[in-house]
Design an enzyme around this catalytic site. Structure first.
Site, PDB file in Angstrom:
ATOM      1  CD  GLN A   1      38.808  36.561  32.282  1.00  0.00           C
ATOM      2  OE1 GLN A   1      38.861  37.170  31.139  1.00  0.00           O
ATOM      3  NE2 GLN A   1      38.519  36.940  33.309  1.00  0.00           N
TER       4      GLN A   1
ATOM      5  CE  LYS B   1      36.076  40.328  30.277  1.00  0.00           C
ATOM      6  NZ  LYS B   1      37.556  39.846  30.996  1.00  0.00           N
TER       7      LYS B   1
ATOM      8  CG  ASP C   1      41.888  43.728  31.326  1.00  0.00           C
ATOM      9  OD1 ASP C   1      40.669  43.899  31.342  1.00  0.00           O
ATOM     10  OD2 ASP C   1      42.203  42.405  31.361  1.00  0.00           O
TER      11      ASP C   1
END
Lengths: 350, 350
Positions: free
Chosen positions: B154, B110, B177
């Site tokens: 995460q 990312k 997300d």
């Protein structure tokens, strides 16, 4: 395919996984659930003799009336207990915009049910041409009123009002209809508990559980995807670990898919659209349709019927909800239960 | 059954209805979409000659790399335009707790992608035993930082931290997300637009659209129901008017249901679990599995493989995503796109 899903337990470092959460608890959080007597665990395969091709009318009629009565009695008892302990009652507020005969009929039914169990109600009725700001003001005042534990904006709203914007303004803590996106998201996401589940899917699951229909692992088809019923029922059935297929207007050959379903939930809104040759022998049918059809023999000139051709279906299925008297009464009792739950949460009363 | 759904247009006063919203727009809101050249509209029926029973390897390999490259170029161009116009860049913040090799690898990918397109990044790494309050503090500081437009916590988190509580703390306006229940609820509810759609389902739909796979009315099966991929892909496919069945660990005979699907999306996490005899000839397969398997011939000692037995499947299906190089690169580019969208919204830049 022995061992397919079993092997899920052996997976290693997977980015995506099909992990499990425990089955979602029964929607009702009250003791002493009434269940019909002498009802065996539903095998999902009665009513039809494959060898002879003969049908027998062995379908169980899943009446909602005794369930609704039982829930109401238990809600009323809890309200009495709360009143005695802390001197408070649950409060439900309803907002009606303009005049629609069906909306007024539903509101009337809700008022009557609240009165029976001891829930305080207040109704605000606004003119058909009221502004969005005025409606939001009313909702906001209910949001900040500590005596109000549930807010219902009766749908549908007139075209000039934006339903989504209005529902966003209902406090998720008072959203007894369960239509707020936060509650809907928490319903969709396993491992999370929405503050409220919409009343129609709760009623559907309650009927299935009380009539001892096995849900886990069964093929369930939901016909229709409204937020009031179809969509949220799909999500709730999935939380109960059914394998859910959701059908809608773009579905090709819906009858083929319906014919493979152990559990059929109909949320279409067209009388008698689901015929017996669409149903698997032994299937369980929950008919959420509430359709008015003309009937000169009725004093009102019309009668209420479901989406499923009942007379045909009872010869094939193992269990079916009647319309009226099936899902409808349980939906109303779920609203009472949601309102009670909300008041208990607000007062920290257990 | 001619006229079944057609009759939906004739319904009267139905309590529940299966109304339609227009097809959900393409997940990407950027101009000049790259499409593969010489790709015909997918007929969902190639690759297998029923008359001879012979298969031919005519399956189209739906590579994600050119799509990801195209999206990255367009995101980078938009970021340049924004910088030139208002002197601002999008910012993405990531929080890592403890050390997991896979999590660090994903974060690294990312970071690299953000760097390529001009997104500013910041990472906070907390020790494995950090408290929930400390993690919430970090998320809250990102929430209130106007230079941060996207926040990623995460996953998975260490067991002592409550994932749901942490995700609730991420501002829905920065939830790139798409895991916040408010965004998930708005994804589930037709007629509403979530601020963010999770990257994996966006990537799935983008692949299907770019390779001109028809979605509307097709039978789609999603194997798995994680919020990261399976659940949200079911919801997004349904918004594109596919008829969606969601399979999971409790599903009986999953292979029978998969065999009837025009579109198969796999989110299982077990290498090669889906075999060719489970797939309908001519089906389209999107493989979301990212599984590590031992491989002594690889310099790293392992290689990445999907859920679907690729060598078998390409003989049967009409199109399939490879692993690696299929969904994965598009997922990362969708994260860039979500972060850019968020920054544009924050600055009112169009």
């Amino acid at each position: 395919m022995v061992g397919f899903w079993h092997r899920l337990g052996t997976k290693g470092k997977a980015l995506y996984s099909a992990t499990l959460s425990p089955p979602f608890s029964s929607p009702l959080n009250l003791p002493h659930i009434w269940v019909p007597t002498q009802t065996p665990h539903r095998p999902l395969s009665s009513g039809f003799h494959r060898a002879t091709g003969q049908t027998q009318s062995a379908a169980e009629i899943m009446s909602g009336k005794p369930i609704a009565k039982d829930i109401k009695l238990r809600v009323a008892a809890e309200i009495s207990r709360m009143k005695a302990a802390i001197g408070r009652l649950p409060g439900l507020a309803m907002v009606l915009v303009g005049y629609r005969e069906d909306s007024h009929a539903y509101v009337h039914i809700k008022l009557k049910a609240c009165n029976e169990v001891g829930i305080e109600t207040s109704i605000v009725q606004l003119p058909q041409d009221c502004t969005q700001d005025r409606l939001i003001d009313v909702v906001s005042s209910f949001n900040s009123n500590p005596s109000v534990h549930g807010i219902i904006v009766q749908l549908p709203l007139p075209q000039h009002l934006d339903e989504e914007t209005i529902i966003n303004f209902v406090s998720p803590e008072k959203d007894v209809d369960g239509f707020h996106p936060l509650n809907m998201g928490n319903l969709a996401l396993r491992g999370r508990e929405p503050l409220f589940i919409p009343c129609a899917p709760k009623a559907c699951i309650e009927l299935l559980l009380r009539y001892r229909v096995e849900i886990i692992g069964k093929n369930a088809v939901v016909i229709g995807r409204s937020k009031i019923a179809g969509l949220s029922t799909s999500l709730l059935l999935q939380r109960h670990h059914a394998t859910v297929s959701t059908l809608h207007s773009f579905t090709n050959n819906p009858e083929q898919i319906i014919r493979r379903a152990d559990i059929v939930v109909s949320d279409v809104g067209i009388p008698n659209i689901v015929r017996c040759d669409w149903l698997m022998p032994g299937a369980v049918v929950v008919d959420m349709g509430t359709n008015s059809v003309k009937d000169p023999n009725s004093p009102r000139g019309f009668r209420t019927t479901g989406d499923v051709c009942y007379e045909e279906a009872i010869k094939v299925v193992s269990a079916i909800t009647p319309v009226p008297g099936g899902v409808g009464p349980v939906v109303i009792s779920m609203l009472l239960s949601n309102t009670l739950d909300s008041a208990k949460r607000a007062y920290g009363f257990t």
